[in-house]
Design an enzyme around this catalytic site. Sequence first.
Site, PDB file in Angstrom:
ATOM      1  N   LEU A   1      45.482  43.308-141.024  1.00 47.74           N
ATOM      2  CA  LEU A   1      46.763  42.617-140.927  1.00 47.74           C
ATOM      3  C   LEU A   1      47.608  43.135-142.078  1.00 47.74           C
ATOM      4  O   LEU A   1      47.090  43.358-143.176  1.00 47.74           O
ATOM      5  CB  LEU A   1      46.595  41.093-141.064  1.00 47.74           C
ATOM      6  CG  LEU A   1      45.908  40.354-139.923  1.00 47.74           C
ATOM      7  CD1 LEU A   1      45.789  38.868-140.264  1.00 47.74           C
ATOM      8  CD2 LEU A   1      46.643  40.537-138.616  1.00 47.74           C
ATOM      9  N   ASP A   2      48.900  43.322-141.836  1.00 52.74           N
ATOM     10  CA  ASP A   2      49.797  43.756-142.910  1.00 52.74           C
ATOM     11  C   ASP A   2      49.677  42.808-144.097  1.00 52.74           C
ATOM     12  O   ASP A   2      49.373  41.625-143.932  1.00 52.74           O
ATOM     13  CB  ASP A   2      51.254  43.763-142.433  1.00 52.74           C
ATOM     14  CG  ASP A   2      51.565  44.888-141.468  1.00 52.74           C
ATOM     15  OD1 ASP A   2      50.766  45.838-141.368  1.00 52.74           O
ATOM     16  OD2 ASP A   2      52.620  44.810-140.811  1.00 52.74           O
ATOM     17  N   ILE A   3      49.968  43.313-145.273  1.00 57.82           N
ATOM     18  CA  ILE A   3      49.872  42.503-146.488  1.00 57.82           C
ATOM     19  C   ILE A   3      50.766  41.263-146.402  1.00 57.82           C
ATOM     20  O   ILE A   3      50.423  40.209-146.900  1.00 57.82           O
ATOM     21  CB  ILE A   3      50.173  43.348-147.757  1.00 57.82           C
ATOM     22  CG1 ILE A   3      49.757  42.598-149.016  1.00 57.82           C
ATOM     23  CG2 ILE A   3      51.626  43.768-147.799  1.00 57.82           C
ATOM     24  CD1 ILE A   3      49.733  43.451-150.269  1.00 57.82           C
TER      25      ILE A   3
END
Length: 171
Positions: free
Chosen positions: A57-59
């Site tokens: 998942l993106d930061i």
Amino acid sequence: DITIITEDEWFRVICKPQGIATMGTKGPTLLTSDVMLLPNAIKLQLRYKKAVPCHRLDISTGGLVICSKSKQAEVNIMKSFRNKWVKKMYIAIVSGKLEPQEGTINDFIGDKMAITKYVVRKCSRSIQYGWISTVELYPITGRKHQLRRHMQSINHPIIGDRRYSFASSGP
């Protein structure tokens, strides 16, 4: 806080908060968190000492991450993603009143077609944006920044997205 949602002998589901990378070499990551340790790994002489994330998942995205506890589990979980047996759903707040209530975005990202389905859960008035919409996003394909880019492409960027959103003053 990083929390364990559920687990069994094969996998662990972690709730990853925003601001922490899934993996990487800079700063704290999900992979380096103590929550990933498998307490009985040494006693049971397991090859894996930590649960391993099977996707990213993106930061800036918080949500559930499926982690494997063994090589066989990792292979099976990855196969499930590859064969699209896992259905991903994200919830986002976007700028504007998104209509129609359901739709599909088909647009190229780079030279590859990308497909995202959406369902509007709720629209609300906003002082800053005029309207905002809470939407469920279902990526059918998996291109880099697909959901963020698709929502921007139909002029309903995800609020708070620094790369693909309007300036904070609204559209």
